[in-house]
Write a protein that holds these residues in place. Structure first.
Motif: not given
Length: 688
Positions: A355-377
């Protein structure tokens, strides 16, 4: 003045090798470099025709083998090999358009095409234009239109920029070429150097066993061969010269004896004795993230940190992000880097709350950014499975947000000019595609580093098992801290986030990062200065950043301040949200009587696995061991020896597998340890 000849045109690996050799050997001399169109002309330039002092030429590539024209010219010429150097060979794809879809025509040198064949085969709809050199490929794409692309050496990107770049498109990420330095005169022998000698045995009378006799001359004197290869004499089929590389200097007595014995096989020509090379570090860039300016910080202002406490992680995160002017992200590519390094569910305290990641996506999308999620476990964890288990896949699909497995592409080797424990890092190539990096860690204690927060979370941007390498380092001379902590600070010199969102929804106390207890906190911490955010988060956990080595040393190296008095933290009563986390116990084995944990240079993955195993199966161990006997468990690769009967866990302990019970894996799962113990006990028909 020293005059050096090498292959041209400009921007070739040969020119780079010549400059690298000059930098190593001729710091106090004026130097002239001249570029020639062929190998033969370089030999002629050094061999009297133009009176050049040295020639720098490729002789062997890790993928393609020896450069045959160089061998022939060494055989028939009068030049000596006086030095060698190894150069990493890395290629990038560049284009004038903004995506692969726009590319219609690609320029690449013929050898380069072979070394990047996998990338080219995956894009076989392009028209391929073969060039004579990598320098020509660069020239063509610089002069071309939006449909043009090229494969060029990565070092070219230090001087030129393109709208679209894909790093490390070569088939083998560790590809190298060996270059030799030739001269008319032999160089002075350096007593402190390890030497290598190259010879050619010019075939005399053909007879059975001749090659065997050559090898025997080396083996009975214990001379280590580096390479041996045949080259046609060009007189008749089936007749060959033999080129040999071996350790040692031709002036050493045992080498002289071997060469004398080989004279029975044919004429022996010593091509040169020279210092054995070490690899040169040539990187694409000195740092993957632009740390010179942070779009969310204003010069001269105190670091700002926002703390929001509540019961709705999504809304709390949105509220905290209102304290940051995200308009700077408009039109930018933003990578969200949560902590999804292990297979775990939301609420476990192990991974970032979706849910924290979801909020970050929405906030940056609202600001006009192109958002992706990345990880190397961590090693052994499938990235896409980890995303799904954590609930990240669901929130990403709902928002059509790309999920990136950052281990899929080949890494970019990044230099750390002032590193104390490490000098290079293998960084996930995807980071280079983004303008802004956002670290979204979980608020956790950590058995090796005290805590793991925004700065430590960036370790998940290191490629595959290279993360484990930081746990295996020797002590750093002059620094009385774990080498892991020193290495994290080295990493921070080149790898820090632009924004940090600490997820304190449910954290982890005690034996973090994965074997501790979940701790409900209900807090989100946000800020652009990662050290300031981590310092505030530490205080919210009931500890001090001063007591966390990697944070304290980062501040000492000038990467920021961990003094909360230097920060502007809001709201004023933020300390009301302090929830004291239980620290990592000093002696983990105390909780498990009769168990000895032998830990030498292990990583947190194996530590966590062992602790989870003991929690789950500890009471059952007595059924398989004699009463009163201690049970030894070994983890880590630093053990010289272990007691008989030891349970050796993970691939790092495999050299001691004959001592007792060996459980393979990196790391193994807890149940597999118990299964192996039971199998060993049953096979012996009695307790250990």
């Amino acid at each position: 003045m020293i005059k050096v000849a090498t292959l041209g045109p400009q921007q070739t690996f040969s020119e780079l090798a010549a400059k690298a050799w000059i930098a190593q050997n001729n710091q106090n001399n004026e130097v002239e470099i001249k570029l020639y169109p062929s190998i033969r002309k370089v030999f002629l330039a050094v061999g009297n025709e133009e009176d050049y002092d040295y020639g720098v030429l490729p002789i062997e590539n890790m993928v393609d083998g020896y450069v045959q024209p160089v061998l022939d010219l060494l055989l028939h010429g009068n030049l000596k090999i006086v030095d060698e150097l190894l150069l990493p060979i890395e290629f990038a794809f560049v284009s004038n358009g903004s995506s692969l879809k726009e590319v219609k025509r690609v320029y690449a040198q013929f050898v380069t095409q072979g070394q990047c064949s996998e990338f080219l085969e995956n894009n076989d709809d392009w028209a391929m234009v073969t060039t004579q050199s990598n320098g020509e490929s660069l020239e063509k794409v610089l002069e071309g239109d939006l449909e043009c692309g090229a494969i060029v050496p990565v070092h070219c990107l230090k001087n030129y920029s393109f709208p679209f770049v894909i790093d490390n498109v070569n088939d083998y990420s560790h590809n190298q070429t060996r270059f030799i330095v030739v001269s008319r005169k032999e160089r002075e022998v350096l007593s402190q150097s390890t030497y290598q000698t190259s010879i050619v045995v010019v075939e005399g009378t053909d007879r059975p066993g001749m090659l065997s006799d050559i090898l025997q001359a080396f083996s009975k004197r214990r001379i280590n061969l580096g390479a041996i290869m045949s080259r046609p004499t060009k007189e008749t089929l089936g007749k060959y010269h033999f080129f040999v590389d071996f350790e040692g200097n031709a002036q050493h007595e045992h080498i002289k004896e071997a060469l004398s014995e080989m004279e029975k096989c044919g004429n022996v020509k010593v091509l040169g004795s020279y210092p054995k090379a070490k690899a040169l570090a040539v990187q694409l860039r000195s740092q993957p993230i632009d740390l010179t300016q942070n779009p969310f910080m204003k010069e001269g202002e105190a670091p700002k940190v926002k703390v929001v406490a509540g019961k709705d992680p999504y809304q709390d995160t949105l509220e905290a992000l209102k304290a940051v002017d995200l308009s700077a992200a408009q039109g930018k590519k933003v990578l969200l880097k949560p902590n999804i390094g292990r297979l775990a569910k939301q609420g476990s305290g192990i991974i970032t709350d979706a849910r924290v990641v979801a909020a970050a996506i929405d906030a940056f999308r609202q600001a006009g950014a192109d958002v992706s999620i990345g990880e190397s476990p961590i090693a052994g964890v499938n990235t896409l499975e980890a995303y799904k288990e954590a609930g990240i896949t669901e929130i990403a699909e709902e928002r059509n947000c790309p999920l990136i497995d950052m281990d899929k592409r080949k890494p970019v080797v990044v230099s750390i000019p002032e590193g104390k424990a490490i000098n290079t890092l293998k960084v996930c190539a995807d980071l280079f595609d983004f303008d802004i990096i956002v670290s979204i860690p979980v608020m956790k204690m950590h058995m090796h580093t005290g805590v793991t927060l925004g700065l430590k979370n960036m370790k998940g941007c290191l490629w595959r098992r290279s993360k484990v390498d930081l746990h295996m380092l020797p002590p750093v001379e002059g620094i009385d801290e774990k080498s892991l902590n020193v290495a994290i600070v080295d990493m921070a010199m080149v790898l820090r986030p632009h924004l940090t969102i600490v997820d304190g929804t449910v954290g982890m106390e005690g034996l973090g990062p994965s074997a501790g207890e979940a701790k409900e906190c209900g807090v989100i911490v946000v800020g652009a200065d990662v050290l300031a955010v981590d310092a505030v988060s530490c205080e919210l956990m009931g500890c001090s950043a001063v007591d966390i080595p990697h944070l304290r040393m980062s501040a000492d190296r000038g990467l920021g301040s961990i003094n909360i008095e230097d920060c502007e933290v809001s709201p004023a009563d933020w300390r009301k949200s302090i929830v004291h986390f239980s620290p990592v116990p000093e002696n983990i084995a105390i909780d498990f009587p009769g168990v000895n944990i032998l830990d030498d240079q292990s990583c947190s993955a194996c530590q966590s696995t062992l602790l989870l195993f003991l929690k789950r199966f500890g009471k059952e161990l007595g059924d398989y061991y004699k009463e009163g006997d201690d049970i030894n468990f070994a983890i880590g690769k630093g053990h010289v020896n272990v007691p008989d009967g030891t349970v050796c866990i993970g691939v790092c302990t495999r050299e001691h597998c004959e001592k007792g019970v060996y459980v393979k894996g990196c790391p193994p799962v807890a149940s597999s340890i118990m299964k192996k113990i039971i199998e060993e006990a049953e096979s012996s028909s009695l307790k250990f």
